[in-house]
Design an enzyme around this catalytic site. Structure first.
Site, PDB file in Angstrom:
ATOM      1  N   CYS A   1       0.705   7.793  -3.097  1.00 13.94           N
ATOM      2  CA  CYS A   1       1.640   8.609  -3.549  1.00 13.94           C
ATOM      3  C   CYS A   1       2.536   9.284  -2.428  1.00 13.94           C
ATOM      4  O   CYS A   1       3.455   8.296  -1.904  1.00 13.94           O
ATOM      5  CB  CYS A   1       0.832   9.905  -3.938  1.00 13.94           C
ATOM      6  SG  CYS A   1       1.902  11.155  -4.874  1.00 13.94           S
TER       7      CYS A   1
ATOM      8  N   GLU B   1      -8.065   6.758  -6.334  1.00 16.00           N
ATOM      9  CA  GLU B   1      -9.283   7.379  -5.704  1.00 16.00           C
ATOM     10  C   GLU B   1      -9.711   8.374  -6.490  1.00 16.00           C
ATOM     11  O   GLU B   1     -11.030   8.720  -6.694  1.00 16.00           O
ATOM     12  CB  GLU B   1      -9.112   7.752  -4.264  1.00 16.00           C
ATOM     13  CG  GLU B   1      -8.433   9.163  -4.500  1.00 16.00           C
ATOM     14  CD  GLU B   1      -6.873   8.916  -4.195  1.00 16.00           C
ATOM     15  OE1 GLU B   1      -6.162  10.021  -4.325  1.00 16.00           O
ATOM     16  OE2 GLU B   1      -6.328   7.862  -4.278  1.00 16.00           O
TER      17      GLU B   1
ATOM     18  N   HIS C   1      -3.113   8.159  -7.918  1.00 19.81           N
ATOM     19  CA  HIS C   1      -4.080   8.539  -7.291  1.00 19.81           C
ATOM     20  C   HIS C   1      -5.289   7.909  -7.502  1.00 19.81           C
ATOM     21  O   HIS C   1      -6.296   8.159  -8.354  1.00 19.81           O
ATOM     22  CB  HIS C   1      -4.343  10.041  -6.893  1.00 19.81           C
ATOM     23  CG  HIS C   1      -3.312  10.845  -6.166  1.00 19.81           C
ATOM     24  ND1 HIS C   1      -3.557  10.907  -4.709  1.00 19.81           N
ATOM     25  CD2 HIS C   1      -2.346  11.342  -6.438  1.00 19.81           C
ATOM     26  CE1 HIS C   1      -2.470  11.689  -4.480  1.00 19.81           C
ATOM     27  NE2 HIS C   1      -1.706  11.787  -5.353  1.00 19.81           N
TER      28      HIS C   1
END
Length: 223
Positions: A112, A206, A204
């Site tokens: 990001c 994760e 994102h």
């Protein structure tokens, strides 16, 4: 015989006593970053500018530049932001890390804000506000949306579509020289890029179900 684990350094976000309740300088990060790295079998280390760069470079086999607030406009000649940006100290520190990890041929993953910083560092440009600058833009803040892969990228396959977690209102407008376009959103916003040893994702990973694939493939390049 004990073998040294692969170590991945993760940069945190910075706060100068503005965003967090504590009225003092802080470093902070979502735990999802260290969880996905730990689950992939490596040792995650949260980095700090108080650590000597030489020590970081010796310790870490790869670098993850985590998400954060907007990059200050003065870094790239953009307009002054109405929002609270990441402190300039973080930007300048991570740019040193980018140069040093690149010189050492150690992989970097920008997430990001981290992708945007990589792009700016190497000569790319940003949209300061997607809704204002991209015609027929979709929502990118606090949503999940599709990305279409333009090439194979960290375990994600060319011509496939993946659903990702998105938390940004800025994006890379033009890629720097030496970087390949890897994924786009339905509105054409660049969602992933790569060079030989540097990778950027605007989403994102994760936080989504494809994250373990992507992070494992990044780690495989850090061994």
């Amino acid at each position: 015989m004990h073998t040294r684990p692969t170590v991945i350094g993760v940069t945190p976000a910075f706060d100068e006593g503005v965003k967090l309740p504590a009225s003092q300088a802080s470093l902070y990060i979502r735990r999802e970053y260290t969880q996905v790295l730990n689950e992939a079998g490596v040792l995650p280390v949260i980095l700090s500018p108080d650590m000597p760069v030489e020590y970081i470079l010796e310790l870490c086999d790869g670098l993850v530049i985590s998400g954060g607030e907007d990059i200050p406009g003065e870094v790239y000649g953009g307009e002054k932001l109405l929002t609270v940006p990441e402190p300039l100290e973080r930007v300048m520190w991570e740019r040193v890390l980018i140069d040093r990890f690149t010189a050492a041929n150690k992989p970097i993953l920008g997430v990001c804000y981290g992708m945007q910083l990589l792009a700016l560092h190497y000569g790319g440009s940003l949209y300061q506000d997607i809704h204002a600058e991209v015609e027929l833009s979709i929502e990118h803040v606090g949503v999940t949306h599709d990305v279409s892969m333009k090439t194979d990228f960290l375990g994600l396959k060319k011509a496939q579509t993946y659903q990702v977690v998105s938390r940004h209102h800025q994006a890379v407008a033009t890629l720097p020289d030496g970087f390949e376009l890897c994924a786009v959103a339905p509105d054409g916003v660049i969602e992933a890029m790569q060079s030989e040893r540097s990778f950027g994702i605007q989403w994102h990973a994760e936080s989504d179900r494809n994250g373990s694939i992507l992070y494992r493939e990044f780690i495989a390049r850090c061994g």
